[in-house]
Design an enzyme around this catalytic site. Structure first.
Site, PDB file in Angstrom:
ATOM      1  N   GLU A 100      40.215  17.985 -47.944  1.00 53.64           N
ATOM      2  CA  GLU A 100      40.805  17.741 -46.628  1.00 53.64           C
ATOM      3  C   GLU A 100      41.129  19.090 -45.981  1.00 53.64           C
ATOM      4  OE1 GLU A 100      40.132  14.975 -44.986  1.00 53.64           O
ATOM      5  OE2 GLU A 100      40.834  13.884 -46.736  1.00 53.64           O
ATOM      6  N   HIS A 101      40.748  19.249 -44.728  1.00 54.31           N
ATOM      7  CA  HIS A 101      41.004  20.479 -43.954  1.00 54.31           C
ATOM      8  C   HIS A 101      40.296  21.707 -44.542  1.00 54.31           C
ATOM      9  CE1 HIS A 101      44.081  18.702 -41.237  1.00 54.31           C
ATOM     10  NE2 HIS A 101      44.227  17.875 -42.255  1.00 54.31           N
ATOM     11  N   THR A 102      39.396  21.482 -45.462  1.00 56.80           N
ATOM     12  CA  THR A 102      38.631  22.614 -45.995  1.00 56.80           C
ATOM     13  C   THR A 102      37.419  22.927 -45.118  1.00 56.80           C
ATOM     14  OG1 THR A 102      37.628  20.996 -47.468  1.00 56.80           O
ATOM     15  CG2 THR A 102      39.255  22.466 -48.443  1.00 56.80           C
ATOM     16  N   SER A 108      31.436   0.129 -23.571  1.00 56.70           N
ATOM     17  CA  SER A 108      31.974  -0.140 -24.904  1.00 56.70           C
ATOM     18  C   SER A 108      32.457  -1.589 -24.954  1.00 56.70           C
ATOM     19  CB  SER A 108      33.147   0.802 -25.208  1.00 56.70           C
ATOM     20  OG  SER A 108      33.883   0.312 -26.310  1.00 56.70           O
ATOM     21  N   GLY A 121      40.917   5.712 -34.939  1.00 58.04           N
ATOM     22  CA  GLY A 121      42.067   6.538 -35.322  1.00 58.04           C
ATOM     23  C   GLY A 121      42.573   6.235 -36.717  1.00 58.04           C
ATOM     24  N   GLY A 147      41.150   7.572 -39.529  1.00 58.36           N
ATOM     25  CA  GLY A 147      40.660   8.573 -40.460  1.00 58.36           C
ATOM     26  C   GLY A 147      39.259   8.257 -40.976  1.00 58.36           C
ATOM     27  N   GLU A 168      33.200  17.722 -29.366  1.00 57.74           N
ATOM     28  CA  GLU A 168      34.591  17.331 -29.666  1.00 57.74           C
ATOM     29  C   GLU A 168      35.555  18.494 -29.381  1.00 57.74           C
ATOM     30  OE1 GLU A 168      34.977  14.443 -32.660  1.00 57.74           O
ATOM     31  OE2 GLU A 168      37.110  14.741 -32.929  1.00 57.74           O
ATOM     32  N   ASP A 176      32.829  15.604 -40.359  1.00 52.42           N
ATOM     33  CA  ASP A 176      32.696  14.214 -39.914  1.00 52.42           C
ATOM     34  C   ASP A 176      31.299  13.941 -39.380  1.00 52.42           C
ATOM     35  OD1 ASP A 176      35.319  14.199 -40.545  1.00 52.42           O
ATOM     36  OD2 ASP A 176      36.066  14.027 -38.493  1.00 52.42           O
TER      37      ASP A 176
HETATM   38  P1  ADP Z   1      38.954   8.636 -35.768  1.00 51.29           P
HETATM   39  O1  ADP Z   1      37.800   9.552 -35.524  1.00 51.29           O
HETATM   40  O2  ADP Z   1      39.659   8.895 -37.047  1.00 51.29           O
HETATM   41  O3  ADP Z   1      38.596   7.188 -35.644  1.00 51.29           O
HETATM   42  P2  ADP Z   1      39.849   9.866 -33.354  1.00 51.29           P
HETATM   43  O4  ADP Z   1      41.155   9.847 -32.651  1.00 51.29           O
HETATM   44  O5  ADP Z   1      39.251  11.162 -33.706  1.00 51.29           O
HETATM   45  O6  ADP Z   1      40.024   8.929 -34.638  1.00 51.29           O
HETATM   46  O7  ADP Z   1      38.766   9.091 -32.473  1.00 51.29           O
HETATM   47  C1  ADP Z   1      39.029   7.802 -31.958  1.00 51.29           C
HETATM   48  C2  ADP Z   1      38.633   7.754 -30.503  1.00 51.29           C
HETATM   49  O8  ADP Z   1      37.187   7.701 -30.376  1.00 51.29           O
HETATM   50  C3  ADP Z   1      39.100   6.499 -29.804  1.00 51.29           C
HETATM   51  O9  ADP Z   1      40.443   6.622 -29.395  1.00 51.29           O
HETATM   52  C4  ADP Z   1      38.125   6.443 -28.639  1.00 51.29           C
HETATM   53  O10 ADP Z   1      38.489   7.350 -27.631  1.00 51.29           O
HETATM   54  C5  ADP Z   1      36.820   6.915 -29.260  1.00 51.29           C
HETATM   55  N1  ADP Z   1      36.051   5.741 -29.757  1.00 51.29           N
HETATM   56  C6  ADP Z   1      35.726   5.474 -31.034  1.00 51.29           C
HETATM   57  N2  ADP Z   1      35.054   4.301 -31.141  1.00 51.29           N
HETATM   58  C7  ADP Z   1      34.947   3.807 -29.894  1.00 51.29           C
HETATM   59  C8  ADP Z   1      34.393   2.613 -29.321  1.00 51.29           C
HETATM   60  N3  ADP Z   1      33.819   1.695 -30.083  1.00 51.29           N
HETATM   61  N4  ADP Z   1      34.478   2.457 -27.976  1.00 51.29           N
HETATM   62  C9  ADP Z   1      35.073   3.398 -27.220  1.00 51.29           C
HETATM   63  N5  ADP Z   1      35.625   4.520 -27.696  1.00 51.29           N
HETATM   64  C10 ADP Z   1      35.582   4.740 -29.003  1.00 51.29           C
HETATM   65 MG    MG Z   2      37.944  11.705 -35.230  1.00 51.26          MG
END
Ligand code: ADP
Ligand code: MG
Length: 375
Positions: free
Chosen positions: A24-26, A59, A112, A114, A150, A162
């Site tokens: 993690e974080h590496t 979406s 969100g 992980g 990103e 990722d």
């Molecule tokens: P994680 O990558 O761990 O899921 P992040 O906060 O990095 O969490 O990314 C999540 C964000 O990616 C969501 O809040 C949204 O903005 C975008 N996202 C992911 N999947 C979708 C989806 N199916 N439709 C729209 N946006 C998405």
């Molecule tokens: Mg993410």
């Protein structure tokens, strides 16, 4: 959105989320990680819409879509749109072959948590456009441009893991990735009679993005100090525990603790890879517990919910190890659980978690799966 009425997709892309066994974080410290794609994914469908510049993305999960002009790409106020726009912005620096397109996406990846739905979205868009317009981008181009998207459009200074895991994974394997050379080895993931069970804490604390960037800065501060004594050091990946100890007096306590975690965690990735190759699952489990201790106490990116769930497993002899996975402050814990104990483990964790936090625990079994592909 109007285009949905006449939507005739010619291309369907599957873009998976990922888990990281350890490391993690590496990644942004140019060390090692051990991720794999999972079965949960975003499915994206594409069609060309015969315009020069008009693009529409919808979406289904958000029941929201947006339209943009290829010649006027800029950061949007709607956070999720930036994952798409950032990718288009990076692609436009590399090729002018993209034309108007429509895309509909649908996901079974919790956001969100992980599991990197963000990388799945970025890489799915990039992979799809590469196929649709024959852009001749390599898989590694797709990985790196999505990472940069990103940084620039979303504002998370993420490492490469990722996107790399989402695109490059193979079924039944984990990837031992060297985040400096960007070379990887595939390691067969044979866990029988154990399974990887993910428990979703159901919390994603707002700290995730801001603290992530703070950790990155703390690591950079550590490196700058350490370089004064060891000029050949390029990143924390080069710093052994012994070297770190000789710099301890010069480092702020917090910075020392961050560096200490990264140095240990990097070694743990190599140790887990070795243990997997030797089918020594008990050792893998021990290292996961050690890693969580580091995540919680030394790097301070855990939270009470994740700590509780990891602690809860320690009473169960049929669980070999557990840790919070992902950038931090919630999301999922990863647990290595004996097949015979999965049901009882999930049940007891759910009851205890509900009692403690009033939150319904959700869980799923994660199986190493192949990366982004055309369906
Ligand atoms: P994680 O990558 O761990 O899921 P992040 O906060 O990095 O969490 O990314 C999540 C964000 O990616 C969501 O809040 C949204 O903005 C975008 N996202 C992911 N999947 C979708 C989806 N199916 N439709 C729209 N946006 C998405
Ligand atoms: Mg993410």
């Amino acid at each position: 959105m109007n285009f949905l009425k006449n939507f005739n997709p010619v291309l369907t892309i599957s873009s998976p989320g990922r888990i990281n066994i350890i490391g993690e974080h590496t990644d942004y410290n140019l060390g090692y990680v051990l991720p794999t794609a999972i079965e949960k994914k975003i499915v994206l469908q594409f069609q060309k819409n015969e315009t020069e510049k008009t693009c529409r993305v919808y979406s289904k999960d958000f029941d929201k879509g947006f339209e943009f002009d290829l010649s006027k790409i800029s950061i949007s106020e709607n956070a999720w749109e930036n994952y798409v726009l950032g990718v288009l912005n990076e692609i436009s620096k590399r090729t002018d072959k993209v034309r108007g397109f429509d895309c509909v996406l649908e996901s079974n990846l919790p956001l969100g948590s992980g599991l990197s739905s963000s990388a799945a979205l970025e890489c799915g868009i990039a992979y799809g456009l590469n196929e649709l317009f024959a852009l001749s981008l390599s898989k590694l181009d797709i990985v790196t441009l999505s990472q940069i998207a990103e940084h620039t459009y979303v504002g998370t200074q993420c490492g490469i893991m990722d996107q790399y895991a989402s695109v490059m994974s193979e079924a039944g394997h984990v990837i031992l990735l060297d985040c400096r050379s960007l070379e990887h080895q595939l390691i067969p993931m044979e866990l029988h009679p154990y399974k990887i069970i993910m428990l979703n804490t159901g919390v994603s604390h707002n700290l995730a993005t801001s603290e992530y960037n703070v950790r990155k800065l703390e690591c950079e501060e550590g490196i700058a100090q350490i370089q004064q004594k060891y000029p050949s050091v390029k990143s924390l990946r080069d710093v052994t525990e012994e070297m770190l100890e000789t710099c301890r007096k010069e480092l702020k306590t917090t910075v020392y603790r961050r560096c200490h975690f990264i140095s240990k965690e990097n070694q743990r990735v190599l140790d887990v890879a070795k243990a997997l190759r030797n089918s020594n699952l008990e050792r893998v489990g021990e290292l996961l517990y050690e890693a969580h201790e580091g995540i919680s106490k030394w790097y301070e990116v855990s939270c009470k919910e994740s700590d509780f769930l990891v602690e809860h497993t320690k009473k169960n002899l049929l669980v070999l190890g557990a840790r919070q996975t992902g950038g931090g402050f919630g999301g999922c814990t990863l647990n290595i659980v004996h097949v015979d104990a999965v049901a009882s483990f999930v049940e007891s964790a759910s009851v205890a978690y509900k009692n403690e936090f009033g939150i319904e625990l959700t869980y799923f079994e994660a199986n190493p799966s192949r990366g982004t592909a055309t369906l």
